[in-house]
Scaffold this motif. Sequence first.
Motif, PDB file in Angstrom:
ATOM      1  N   ASN A   1     -12.901  17.020 -21.002  1.00  0.00           N
ATOM      2  CA  ASN A   1     -11.858  17.777 -20.414  1.00  0.00           C
ATOM      3  C   ASN A   1     -12.179  19.380 -20.350  1.00  0.00           C
ATOM      4  OD1 ASN A   1      -9.726  15.658 -19.985  1.00  0.00           O
ATOM      5  ND2 ASN A   1     -10.127  15.381 -22.189  1.00  0.00           N
ATOM      6  N   VAL A   2     -11.585  19.992 -19.366  1.00  0.00           N
ATOM      7  CA  VAL A   2     -11.827  21.602 -19.245  1.00  0.00           C
ATOM      8  C   VAL A   2     -10.462  21.927 -19.143  1.00  0.00           C
ATOM      9  CG1 VAL A   2     -12.935  23.281 -18.171  1.00  0.00           C
ATOM     10  CG2 VAL A   2     -14.167  21.317 -18.523  1.00  0.00           C
ATOM     11  N   ALA A   3     -10.037  22.867 -19.854  1.00  0.00           N
ATOM     12  CA  ALA A   3      -8.756  23.542 -19.568  1.00  0.00           C
ATOM     13  C   ALA A   3      -8.912  25.128 -19.800  1.00  0.00           C
ATOM     14  CB  ALA A   3      -7.743  23.196 -20.431  1.00  0.00           C
ATOM     15  N   VAL A   4      -8.779  25.872 -18.792  1.00  0.00           N
ATOM     16  CA  VAL A   4      -8.727  27.242 -18.883  1.00  0.00           C
ATOM     17  C   VAL A   4      -7.434  28.041 -18.579  1.00  0.00           C
ATOM     18  CG1 VAL A   4     -10.005  29.414 -17.981  1.00  0.00           C
ATOM     19  CG2 VAL A   4     -11.186  27.056 -18.451  1.00  0.00           C
TER      20      VAL A   4
ATOM     21  N   ASN B   1      -6.571  17.997 -30.935  1.00  0.00           N
ATOM     22  CA  ASN B   1      -7.700  17.039 -31.085  1.00  0.00           C
ATOM     23  C   ASN B   1      -8.286  16.569 -32.303  1.00  0.00           C
ATOM     24  OD1 ASN B   1      -9.961  16.272 -29.097  1.00  0.00           O
ATOM     25  ND2 ASN B   1     -11.157  17.292 -30.533  1.00  0.00           N
ATOM     26  N   THR B   2      -8.218  15.367 -32.576  1.00  0.00           N
ATOM     27  CA  THR B   2      -8.891  14.511 -33.827  1.00  0.00           C
ATOM     28  C   THR B   2     -10.404  14.169 -33.706  1.00  0.00           C
ATOM     29  OG1 THR B   2      -7.730  12.482 -33.104  1.00  0.00           O
ATOM     30  CG2 THR B   2      -6.399  13.951 -34.636  1.00  0.00           C
ATOM     31  N   THR B   3     -10.626  13.190 -32.656  1.00  0.00           N
ATOM     32  CA  THR B   3     -11.779  12.857 -32.402  1.00  0.00           C
ATOM     33  C   THR B   3     -12.330  13.019 -31.036  1.00  0.00           C
ATOM     34  OG1 THR B   3     -10.826  10.536 -31.973  1.00  0.00           O
ATOM     35  CG2 THR B   3     -11.461  10.899 -34.195  1.00  0.00           C
ATOM     36  N   GLY B   4     -11.464  13.511 -30.367  1.00  0.00           N
ATOM     37  CA  GLY B   4     -12.078  13.762 -28.925  1.00  0.00           C
ATOM     38  C   GLY B   4     -13.521  14.814 -28.918  1.00  0.00           C
ATOM     39  N   TYR B   5     -14.184  14.485 -27.872  1.00  0.00           N
ATOM     40  CA  TYR B   5     -15.388  15.184 -27.857  1.00  0.00           C
ATOM     41  C   TYR B   5     -15.817  15.744 -26.632  1.00  0.00           C
ATOM     42  CZ  TYR B   5     -16.834  10.682 -25.875  1.00  0.00           C
ATOM     43  OH  TYR B   5     -16.911   9.289 -25.181  1.00  0.00           O
ATOM     44  N   GLN B   6     -16.562  16.762 -26.624  1.00  0.00           N
ATOM     45  CA  GLN B   6     -17.129  17.283 -25.378  1.00  0.00           C
ATOM     46  C   GLN B   6     -15.815  17.984 -24.449  1.00  0.00           C
ATOM     47  OE1 GLN B   6     -19.653  14.467 -23.537  1.00  0.00           O
ATOM     48  NE2 GLN B   6     -21.366  15.005 -24.803  1.00  0.00           N
ATOM     49  N   ASN B   7     -14.946  18.688 -25.112  1.00  0.00           N
ATOM     50  CA  ASN B   7     -13.877  19.281 -24.314  1.00  0.00           C
ATOM     51  C   ASN B   7     -14.176  20.681 -24.729  1.00  0.00           C
ATOM     52  OD1 ASN B   7     -11.890  16.963 -23.793  1.00  0.00           O
ATOM     53  ND2 ASN B   7     -12.081  16.609 -26.167  1.00  0.00           N
ATOM     54  N   VAL B   8     -13.373  21.332 -23.650  1.00  0.00           N
ATOM     55  CA  VAL B   8     -13.368  22.798 -23.248  1.00  0.00           C
ATOM     56  C   VAL B   8     -11.980  23.595 -23.087  1.00  0.00           C
ATOM     57  CG1 VAL B   8     -14.365  24.856 -22.520  1.00  0.00           C
ATOM     58  CG2 VAL B   8     -15.910  22.890 -22.520  1.00  0.00           C
ATOM     59  N   ALA B   9     -11.469  24.040 -24.070  1.00  0.00           N
ATOM     60  CA  ALA B   9     -10.067  24.731 -23.971  1.00  0.00           C
ATOM     61  C   ALA B   9     -10.341  26.221 -24.233  1.00  0.00           C
ATOM     62  CB  ALA B   9      -9.105  24.065 -24.946  1.00  0.00           C
ATOM     63  N   VAL B  10     -10.039  26.799 -23.101  1.00  0.00           N
ATOM     64  CA  VAL B  10      -9.957  28.261 -23.239  1.00  0.00           C
ATOM     65  C   VAL B  10      -8.918  29.070 -23.060  1.00  0.00           C
ATOM     66  CG1 VAL B  10     -11.050  30.420 -22.659  1.00  0.00           C
ATOM     67  CG2 VAL B  10     -12.409  28.354 -22.548  1.00  0.00           C
ATOM     68  N   GLY B  11      -7.964  29.737 -23.854  1.00  0.00           N
ATOM     69  CA  GLY B  11      -6.639  30.285 -23.854  1.00  0.00           C
ATOM     70  C   GLY B  11      -5.872  29.797 -24.697  1.00  0.00           C
ATOM     71  N   VAL B  12      -4.665  30.528 -24.973  1.00  0.00           N
ATOM     72  CA  VAL B  12      -3.910  30.332 -26.193  1.00  0.00           C
ATOM     73  C   VAL B  12      -3.121  28.707 -25.770  1.00  0.00           C
ATOM     74  CG1 VAL B  12      -1.525  30.998 -27.000  1.00  0.00           C
ATOM     75  CG2 VAL B  12      -3.324  32.793 -26.457  1.00  0.00           C
TER      76      VAL B  12
ATOM     77  N   PHE C   1      -1.637  27.933 -22.008  1.00  0.00           N
ATOM     78  CA  PHE C   1      -0.983  26.635 -21.907  1.00  0.00           C
ATOM     79  C   PHE C   1      -1.456  25.881 -20.848  1.00  0.00           C
ATOM     80  CE2 PHE C   1       2.340  29.566 -23.187  1.00  0.00           C
ATOM     81  CZ  PHE C   1       2.714  28.934 -24.559  1.00  0.00           C
ATOM     82  N   ALA C   2      -2.844  26.022 -20.506  1.00  0.00           N
ATOM     83  CA  ALA C   2      -3.564  25.058 -19.541  1.00  0.00           C
ATOM     84  C   ALA C   2      -3.582  23.767 -20.046  1.00  0.00           C
ATOM     85  CB  ALA C   2      -5.086  25.819 -19.057  1.00  0.00           C
ATOM     86  N   ALA C   3      -3.392  22.695 -19.177  1.00  0.00           N
ATOM     87  CA  ALA C   3      -3.290  21.189 -19.555  1.00  0.00           C
ATOM     88  C   ALA C   3      -2.754  20.813 -20.517  1.00  0.00           C
ATOM     89  CB  ALA C   3      -5.000  20.822 -19.504  1.00  0.00           C
ATOM     90  N   GLN C   4      -1.621  21.558 -20.980  1.00  0.00           N
ATOM     91  CA  GLN C   4      -0.957  21.475 -22.361  1.00  0.00           C
ATOM     92  C   GLN C   4      -0.458  20.071 -22.588  1.00  0.00           C
ATOM     93  OE1 GLN C   4       2.704  24.049 -22.579  1.00  0.00           O
ATOM     94  NE2 GLN C   4       2.512  23.628 -24.730  1.00  0.00           N
ATOM     95  N   ALA C   5      -0.088  19.233 -21.132  1.00  0.00           N
ATOM     96  CA  ALA C   5       0.294  18.043 -21.492  1.00  0.00           C
ATOM     97  C   ALA C   5      -0.766  16.942 -21.234  1.00  0.00           C
ATOM     98  CB  ALA C   5       1.672  17.685 -20.412  1.00  0.00           C
ATOM     99  N   ASN C   6      -1.857  17.308 -20.993  1.00  0.00           N
ATOM    100  CA  ASN C   6      -2.915  16.363 -20.948  1.00  0.00           C
ATOM    101  C   ASN C   6      -3.227  15.309 -22.023  1.00  0.00           C
ATOM    102  OD1 ASN C   6      -5.090  15.311 -19.489  1.00  0.00           O
ATOM    103  ND2 ASN C   6      -6.600  16.556 -20.780  1.00  0.00           N
TER     104      ASN C   6
END
Length: 181
Positions: free
Chosen positions: A170-173, A147-158, A176-181
């Motif tokens: 975006n929300v990824a829990v 993530n460089t300039t993305g905002y209001q994202n949530v990523a939980v997990g390796v 490898f969740a939403a790895q290719a998003n």
Amino acid sequence: YNVAIGNQCQQYLTSGSSNVAVGNGTMVQMANGVDNTAVGDIAMTQVTNRSVAIGKQAAASHTGNDSVAIGYQALSNPVSSGAFNVVIGNAAGGSLSTGNSNTAVGRRALSANTTGSSNTAIGNDAMVSATGGSNNTAVGGTALPNNTTGYQNVAVGVNALTVNTTGFNNVAVGRFAAQAN
């Protein structure tokens, strides 16, 4: 009162008060900071107020107030003036310049961030490439790493949300969740 233990500690301190410096060159260029604690060689060399730096070169050139830097070269950008930042880990928040209210815990967590504010990065290399995005949360090793300039994202997990660079909301829990998003 001030306490200085080490070669060139508080060498130029003229009007500061309630500062504690331990280590070679600690607070060496600070002229008037107040309520600071720095432990480690070349830690917190510039003027700041109500801040803590522990570790070699921690907050080395930081001039922002009310910040905590723990770890080798944590919060050590030469032009760092952001305030209310908490960084724990080697090189954590190391490039931070004007960003405020960031929390980084883990080796190189939020290490490329320069202007982003209100980010939380917990885990080794969490948000490691973030430069200016704000209001992001990354929890887990290498979570939201590109993530460089993305905002209001949530990523939980390796390795969660690993490909996201400029996306937002975006929300990824999960691992490898939403790895290719």
